[in-house]
Write an enzyme that holds these catalytic residues in place. Structure first.
Site, PDB file in Angstrom:
ATOM      1  N   ARG A 107     -12.609   6.482  -0.314  1.00  0.00           N
ATOM      2  CA  ARG A 107     -11.599   5.481   0.061  1.00  0.00           C
ATOM      3  C   ARG A 107     -12.052   4.102  -0.439  1.00  0.00           C
ATOM      4  O   ARG A 107     -13.249   3.786  -0.443  1.00  0.00           O
ATOM      5  CB  ARG A 107     -11.398   5.396   1.582  1.00  0.00           C
ATOM      6  CG  ARG A 107     -10.636   6.564   2.169  1.00  0.00           C
ATOM      7  CD  ARG A 107     -10.177   6.287   3.604  1.00  0.00           C
ATOM      8  NE  ARG A 107      -9.031   5.393   3.669  1.00  0.00           N
ATOM      9  CZ  ARG A 107      -7.757   5.788   3.491  1.00  0.00           C
ATOM     10  NH1 ARG A 107      -7.507   7.059   3.221  1.00  0.00           N
ATOM     11  NH2 ARG A 107      -6.752   4.929   3.566  1.00  0.00           N
TER      12      ARG A 107
ATOM     13  N   HIS B  61      -3.476  -5.652   2.632  1.00  0.00           N
ATOM     14  CA  HIS B  61      -3.070  -5.738   4.045  1.00  0.00           C
ATOM     15  C   HIS B  61      -3.664  -7.025   4.630  1.00  0.00           C
ATOM     16  O   HIS B  61      -4.255  -7.830   3.949  1.00  0.00           O
ATOM     17  CB  HIS B  61      -3.656  -4.560   4.821  1.00  0.00           C
ATOM     18  CG  HIS B  61      -3.204  -3.219   4.396  1.00  0.00           C
ATOM     19  ND1 HIS B  61      -1.992  -2.703   4.763  1.00  0.00           N
ATOM     20  CD2 HIS B  61      -3.828  -2.248   3.662  1.00  0.00           C
ATOM     21  CE1 HIS B  61      -1.889  -1.470   4.261  1.00  0.00           C
ATOM     22  NE2 HIS B  61      -2.978  -1.181   3.604  1.00  0.00           N
TER      23      HIS B  61
ATOM     24  N   CYS C  74       0.786  -1.219   0.000  1.00  0.00           N
ATOM     25  CA  CYS C  74       0.000   0.000   0.000  1.00  0.00           C
ATOM     26  C   CYS C  74       0.833   1.292   0.000  1.00  0.00           C
ATOM     27  O   CYS C  74       1.373   1.658  -1.032  1.00  0.00           O
ATOM     28  CB  CYS C  74      -0.977  -0.023   1.177  1.00  0.00           C
ATOM     29  SG  CYS C  74      -2.426   0.992   0.886  1.00  0.00           S
TER      30      CYS C  74
END
Ligand code: GLN
Length: 240
Positions: free
Chosen positions: A129, A192, A95
């Site tokens: 997001r 993640h 990321c």
């Protein structure tokens, strides 16, 4: 246990380490030991001396503020990191550091955080997001399972190979169905979780590259990955 050992460097663990990314370094250490090799965890933070004897590098994600903090230092070691990558050293960037291994990340307020241009990619913060569980299909690594949470939308340059294609989730930008990027033995990804506990095939790829580069050959052990497989089956069923 043979007397062969691998040095794993965690890049910027103080500022770039969210959503369990530290777990990737721990998985690599433990799997190396299960394969019969030694493993040493090293850390590098802004202002430190970059260690000479590194065999594998991992880096995590972070808030825009964390990326601002490490940017100047990252640019100062950019040439070293590109040289190591061109020499075949395996790396996993998640990321925020994946974004800064590219050309730049343009944050929501418009300021540009320059990257080390290892990947020919550009990232622009979107209004919304991109958050949730994600599954991708990779020709190299089959199904890859994780969790994403980023404002950045990343666009791959011409000829840049993605890590995978999105089956569920947003991935690089929520538009072109790609996720992550590949460059020699370097893997960039938005996933993640941390990524490696549920994707041991990726961990063993990085381990095989590191051991073969240092010792000329890798002698794997047959590992019992039943729990990783159970976790994968459970994660695959999770809603977005
Ligand atoms: N700050 C970056 C973004 O929002 C990276 C976030 C992250 O590492 N999870 O896209």
């Amino acid at each position: 246990m043979n007397n062969k050992s691998i040095n794993i460097l965690q890049l910027y663990p103080r500022d770039m380490n969210i959503y369990g990314d530290w777990g990737n370094a721990l998985v690599l250490k433990r799997r190396l030991e299960w394969h019969g090799y030694g493993a040493v965890l090293l850390e590098y933070n802004p202002g430190d001396t970059f260690p000479g004897d590194v065999d594998l590098i991992v880096g995590g994600g972070g808030q825009d503020s964390g990326q601002d903090i490490i940017q100047k230092d990252l640019l100062s070691i950019g040439t070293q990191l590109r040289d190591l990558a061109n020499d075949g050293l395996p790396m996993l960037m998640i990321c925020g550091l994946y974004q800064l291994f590219g050309k730049f990340f343009k944050a929501q307020d418009g300021h540009i955080i320059k990257g080390i241009e290892l990947f020919d990619i550009e990232t622009y913060a979107g209004q919304e997001r991109l958050i949730g569980n994600i599954i991708t299909k990779s020709t190299e690594f089959d199904d890859i399972i994780g969790y994403e949470n980023h404002s950045g939308q990343t666009f791959l340059g011409r000829g840049v190979q993605p890590l995978g294609h999105v089956l569920k989730g947003a991935g690089n930008n929520g538009q072109d169905n790609t996720e992550g990027a590949r460059y020699y033995n370097v893997i960039g990804s938005y996933l993640h979780g941390s990524l490696l506990p549920k994707n041991p095939q990726l961990a063993d790829f990085l381990i095989e590259k590191a051991v073969t580069k240092k010792y000329g050959e890798f002698t794997p052990s047959v590992l019992d990955d039943r729990f990783a497989e159970l976790a994968r089956q459970r994660a695959i069923k999770r809603p977005r």
